[in-house]
Structures are given as structure tokens and as C-alpha cells.
Design a protein around this motif. Structure first.
Motif, PDB file in Angstrom:
ATOM      1  N   PRO A 131      -3.693  -4.924  -3.101  1.00 23.27           N
ATOM      2  CA  PRO A 131      -3.388  -3.835  -4.035  1.00 23.27           C
ATOM      3  C   PRO A 131      -2.536  -4.312  -5.206  1.00 23.27           C
ATOM      4  N   LEU A 132      -2.790  -3.730  -6.363  1.00 16.71           N
ATOM      5  CA  LEU A 132      -2.011  -4.005  -7.568  1.00 16.71           C
ATOM      6  C   LEU A 132      -1.428  -2.693  -8.103  1.00 16.71           C
ATOM      7  N   PHE A 183       0.813  -1.211   0.000  1.00 14.52           N
ATOM      8  CA  PHE A 183       0.000   0.000   0.000  1.00 14.52           C
ATOM      9  C   PHE A 183       0.850   1.266   0.000  1.00 14.52           C
ATOM     10  N   ASP A 184       2.146   1.128   0.177  1.00 13.64           N
ATOM     11  CA  ASP A 184       3.022   2.297   0.142  1.00 13.64           C
ATOM     12  C   ASP A 184       3.001   2.897  -1.259  1.00 13.64           C
ATOM     13  N   GLY A 185       2.483   4.097  -1.369  1.00 11.37           N
ATOM     14  CA  GLY A 185       2.430   4.756  -2.660  1.00 11.37           C
ATOM     15  C   GLY A 185       1.265   4.340  -3.534  1.00 11.37           C
ATOM     16  N   HIS A 186       0.471   3.399  -3.068  1.00 12.06           N
ATOM     17  CA  HIS A 186      -0.694   2.981  -3.862  1.00 12.06           C
ATOM     18  C   HIS A 186      -1.758   4.071  -3.814  1.00 12.06           C
ATOM     19  N   PRO A 187      -2.477   4.319  -4.924  1.00 12.43           N
ATOM     20  CA  PRO A 187      -3.476   5.397  -4.918  1.00 12.43           C
ATOM     21  C   PRO A 187      -4.616   5.198  -3.932  1.00 12.43           C
ATOM     22  N   TRP A 188      -4.824   3.961  -3.472  1.00 15.15           N
ATOM     23  CA  TRP A 188      -5.903   3.711  -2.513  1.00 15.15           C
ATOM     24  C   TRP A 188      -5.353   3.356  -1.137  1.00 15.15           C
ATOM     25  N   ALA A 189      -4.155   3.836  -0.822  1.00 16.58           N
ATOM     26  CA  ALA A 189      -3.525   3.508   0.460  1.00 16.58           C
ATOM     27  C   ALA A 189      -4.381   3.960   1.631  1.00 16.58           C
ATOM     28  N   ARG A 190      -5.043   5.103   1.514  1.00 18.97           N
ATOM     29  CA  ARG A 190      -5.821   5.609   2.652  1.00 18.97           C
ATOM     30  C   ARG A 190      -7.028   4.735   2.967  1.00 18.97           C
ATOM     31  N   ALA A 191      -7.374   3.820   2.042  1.00 23.45           N
ATOM     32  CA  ALA A 191      -8.503   2.929   2.318  1.00 23.45           C
ATOM     33  C   ALA A 191      -8.238   2.029   3.513  1.00 23.45           C
ATOM     34  N   ARG A 192      -6.995   1.908   3.921  1.00 19.05           N
ATOM     35  CA  ARG A 192      -6.662   1.077   5.077  1.00 19.05           C
ATOM     36  C   ARG A 192      -7.036   1.783   6.381  1.00 19.05           C
ATOM     37  N   GLN A 193      -7.048   3.128   6.338  1.00 19.62           N
ATOM     38  CA  GLN A 193      -7.316   3.848   7.581  1.00 19.62           C
ATOM     39  C   GLN A 193      -8.681   4.548   7.596  1.00 19.62           C
ATOM     40  N   GLU A 194      -9.121   5.052   6.435  1.00 24.60           N
ATOM     41  CA  GLU A 194     -10.298   5.912   6.423  1.00 24.60           C
ATOM     42  C   GLU A 194     -11.549   5.132   6.066  1.00 24.60           C
TER      43      GLU A 194
END
Length: 355
Positions: A297-298, A262-273
Motif C-alpha cells: 500500500p502507498l 493498511f491502517d487507514g488505507h482506502p483499500w485496507a479491506r482488500a486484506r480480508q474480503e
């Protein structure tokens, strides 16, 4: 409650066809809401869903409206909708399925629901399910002669040319096609005896993740799709999920080289928000409490062409269908600008054409 047709009842269904059929048919707009069968026996009202669950507690304003507008004893098939501005808003409607009574009460005041009736299963002591639709429609029109908002009678026509006009125009008000009903047809619960004609379009989307299938961790359940918005952000637009068992395992192997963190992935914030328009990597589902919505994530490098019906806000209203891979497309070219935008249409002209 003592009615000639008692809950629960599974509604009669429709099968998809490519074009508007002709013949001894009645045509109606296809509403985009919660399919519901309303049972009224005096002061007792029950609202049943397509899957035979009770929706009554979620729509207190409709219970009151049913008592004001529907006959004293009746069973009516229809659709629960929410109108915002000039359009149907399914996403707003879906917020009503909530465990907190206080939130339901608040939403019933701020975004009240309406009920659109389109079939009559019982009236008084009469079971009408064995009567032809032509007779049921006439009885429904008579029974709803004095009905008022938020209870409506759906428009109907026997003219296929007008039905085609509705198909072309009404999408701008949030409707998703046309339904054709055989005039001689009886009411057959859970049987696909009607016809539905829905809009179909294609779009190229970025595959930015996947969820595994219930059959095992080495099978893909769904592909998560994205489109770039005007701000250059990859927005989540929906999923593809209809794959054969062998294809699910093949997809899993095919996608492994693209798996990333998830580092740098465009949907990384989906893990927290929670509540964002990206796939939730931890939150549950309103419709299936406890359902795992986590995803893998891909790298957003793979482009797929999909078939879709229409947008609800910034997302596909229903799951998209796989068409083909597009290795020739640059992922950054997959933007919202490629999508058709229906010409706006005032929903009030459909619900109250006499006005």
C-alpha cells in the motif's frame, strides 16, 4: 475428429494503427470477448482459445449452438461474447472460466454466451487457409446463411467511411474499435497481418499501491490505480505494468517514501474480503491459479496521467499505459467524472442489422 485443419491452431492477429487505413481492405467491428476457433466434425465440437487451450467445457450452450448453426464439417474463427442488456460484458464472460461444472451450468443458463464468426479456415474437406480473405468471407457468408442466435456472422464493409462510423458508434455497445483485413491476405496463424484501430483516452489516476516484479523484490511490477467515486471512496480501476527493467528499479526507489501500512488505507479491506472492487491482497487469479496478487500500500498522494481504451464497469478493460506524472493535480480531483462516457448503442442492431 478428422478435418483438413486440426486443433490446436493459433489465430491470426492484428497490429495496432492510429487511424483507419484505406485500400483493398474489409472492415469489421472489433469484438471484446474470448478469441476462439471452433472445430466441428459432425457431433464432435472443439473450441480452442487464443493460447491453444480448450474452452469447450466452459461453454456447453455454444457446443449445442454450433451443431445447430454451423456446417457439418468446418473450422471457424470468431469471438465468444456475453451480452447483458444492450452491451457486451467482458467481466461477466470471464466468470465462465471456473473449475466447478455446476457453476458453469448455472451461468450458461443465466448469462449464456454467443459466438460471432468472422473467418473460415476449413469447410468440408477444403483447407481454406491459403485462399485470400475475400474468398473466405464469401464462403463464410454462404456457410452461415441459415445460422441463428446465439451464432452470428460479424458485419463487414469495404467502405472506410462506414468503418469510421462504426468506430464512433459501436463503442456504446461495448465494442472496442475496428479491424481491417487485406482482401488478398491468406490466413497466417500467430502473424499480425491485420490492422486494429482502438479507442485511446487519457485520465488522471491516484497511485495507491504497487506489486513487485518477478525479477526481484526491489523492482515494481505494476502500479495500482484508483479513482474517487461519487461516494468519495477510492475505487480500484486497473494497473500500469509495462516498464523497462531499469525503470522498474527506479520506480521502486521513488515510491518508498510513500509506503504505508493498511491502517487507514482506502483499500485496507482488500486484506480480508474477496469479491470486492479493490485489489485482492491474498486471493489468487482466475486466469493464473496460484499467482500472487498481494500488493504494497502507498499513501494516495501521487497522481499519474494514463492512456486507456475503455471502461468495463468501473475498471479499465485493459492495462493502462503510463503517460506522465501530474504533481500539479490534487489526488481528490481524480474522479470518474473526468472520463468520457460513450453514447449508448443497442448491440442487437450490430448482431442482427436486418432486424
Amino acid at each position: 475428429m478428422q478435418l483438413p485443419v486440426m486443433p490446436p491452431v493459433k489465430p491470426m492477429l492484428a497490429k495496432s494503427v492510429a487511424t483507419i487505413p484505406t485500400g483493398a481492405l474489409s472492415y469489421e467491428p472489433k469484438w471484446d470477448g474470448f478469441r476462439s476457433i471452433v472445430f466441428r466434425d459432425g457431433d464432435q465440437v472443439e473450441i480452442g482459445s487464443r493460447n491453444e487451450r480448450s474452452l469447450t467445457r466452459y461453454f456447453p450452450e455454444l457446443v449445442a449452438a454450433v451443431k445447430a448453426s454451423l456446417p457439418e464439417r468446418c473450422v471457424v474463427d470468431g469471438e465468444i461474447i456475453v451480452v447483458v442488456g444492450h452491451r457486451l460484458q467482458f467481466e461477466v464472460l470471464s466468470q465462465r472460466i471456473h473449475p466447478a461444472a455446476s457453476r458453469i451450468a448455472m451461468l450458461s443458463g443465466t448469462t449464456p454466451a454467443s459466438f460471432v464468426a468472422f473467418d473460415l479456415l476449413a469447410l468440408g474437406d477444403r483447407d481454406l487457409t491459403g485462399a485470400p480473405f475475400e474468398q473466405r468471407r464469401a464462403a463464410l457468408e454462404a456457410a452461415m446463411a441459415d445460422a441463428g442466435p446465439p451464432v452470428h456472422l460479424t458485419p463487414a464493409t469495404g467502405d472506410p467511411a462506414l468503418a469510421q462510423q462504426w468506430f464512433n458508434q459501436f463503442e456504446g455497445a461495448g465494442l472496442d474499435g475496428v479491424v481491417a483485413k487485406p482482401l488478398a491476405g491468406t490466413y497466417q496463424p500467430d502473424r499480425r497481418t491485420m490492422f486494429k484501430i482502438k479507442h485511446q483516452r487519457t485520465a488522471e489516476c491516484v497511485v495507491a499501491g504497487y506489486r513487485t516484479h518477478a525479477s526481484g523484490p526491489d523492482a515494481v511490477g505494476s502500479l495500482l490505480l484508483g479513482l474517487y467515486n461519487d461516494a468519495g471512496e477510492l475505487a480500484s480501476v486497473g494497473v500500469i505494468g509495462a516498464f523497462a527493467a531499469a525503470r522498474r528499479k527506479e520506480l521502486f526507489r521513488q515510491l518508498q517514501p510513500l509506503v504505508t501500512s493498511f491502517d487507514g488505507h482506502p483499500w485496507a479491506r482488500a486484506r480480508q474480503e474477496q469479491g470486492t472492487r479493490t485489489p485482492q491482497n491474498s486471493a489468487g487469479s482466475r486466469w493464473n491459479n496460484g499467482k500472487d496478487l498481494s500488493f504494497t500500500p502507498l499513501r494516495p498522494e501521487l497522481v499519474v496521467e494514463v492512456r486507456y481504451e475503455h471502461l468495463e464497469g468501473v475498471r479499465f478493460r485493459h492495462s493502462a499505459q503510463f503517460n506522465r506524472w501530474r504533481p500539479d493535480r490534487d489526488p481528490r480531483s481524480c474522479t470518474y467524472q473526468q472520463l468520457d462516457e460513450p453514447v449508448g448503442y443497442d448491440l442487437a442492431q450490430i448482431l442482427a442489422p436486418e432486424a
